[in-house]
Write an enzyme that holds these catalytic residues in place. Sequence first.
Site: not given
Length: 417
Positions: A36, A219, A375, A398
């Site tokens: 990052r 999920k 990720g 996200g």
Amino acid sequence: MQQHIDSYDFRGKKAIVRVDFNVPLDENFVITDDTRIRAAIPTLKKVLAGGGSLIIMSHLGRPKGVDAKFSLKHIVDHVSEKLGVPVQFADDCQKADAQAAALKPGEALMLENLRYYAEEEGKPRGLAEDATDDEKKAAKAAVKESQKEFVKHLASYADCYINDAFGTAHRAHASTALIAKYFPNDKMFGYLMEGEIKAIDNVLKNAQHPFTAVIGGSKVSSKLAVLENMLEKVDNLIIGGGMGYTFIKAQGGKIGNSLHEDDLIPQANEILEKAAQKGVKIWLSTQTLVADDFSNEANTKLVPTNDIPDGWEGMDAGPDSIEVWKKVILDSKTVLWNGPVGVFELSTFEKGTLQIAEALAEATKKGAYTLVGGGDSVAAVTRMGYSDKVSYVSTGGGAMLEALEGKDLPGIAAVRE
């Protein structure tokens, strides 16, 4: 009015830049992955090369107030090294007036962790567990009121604002969404942010067809909105990982002890029906590597995905599934990948995900546009040495997910307004 970083005149100006330096640190505060930081350096160097000075702001971790282990002072030396100039440090992001005012062209200052203040996120802290609804409401209103002063103060340090923190673009926080209004004619995206926006536009707005989305993960509930939005865009939807078993069960398959969400079977059926109506081909796993325990040492065998024996659970996509998916990927002109197709964190069950990474690299070589986000997907292309063999690797998990859901990201909207 949004400016462009390449045409903006930074001479003699102070730029306050929101970066995402939320990097992992070990117990000795050594950075274990500086991706990052490296990603933001081109933007920071652009300001300095243009004759400006830098005020760098970021968050680190999720502190609930001042906590030394989340101090950005731990990364100042590393940022100085990568930037090529000594970076000064302000140990309170709201008391840096003198340091900011003294900055000369070519100099840089880093502010302390923005999340030391409740005003950054706009959420009250320290509320008693038994606080009433009225008390919670009053506390929230108080934080929102003080947030205005917090943002105004940050803005007072600089002449222009740059948002280069895609990883937090989906958060309507002070430093990502609120500060931009103080720079109506002097706000812009950094290079990283520009790259991310362009990559998302390439798949959501300008995709060449056939367009295939590979959506994995554990999920359905965490990716339901993504799947629904993708049905409006793609020709092929490959659904892998744990979420695939909910769809297999919805079709009447036997899934043994595999991870699934019974309460989402109606939504799974809806997606299958909508896909059929829209002419979108859904590709589920046909063969699965199953195990009798959730561990690397478990007994394993290959079985049809719709006939998993009791006591066994699906852990990875089998070779037959991968072969079919690979052909779909290689026949595509645009490919989006988000989420692993197996229990990637266990080495026994990483093969399917690594082979998807391989297929994307091959598709890119054939001329497809390939975007990788999330990720484990990013980890897979990195581990295979394919980061530079796909078209774009997204840095924001996200934020990427919310963009794929079709949402407007506050950090992007604030600069464009």
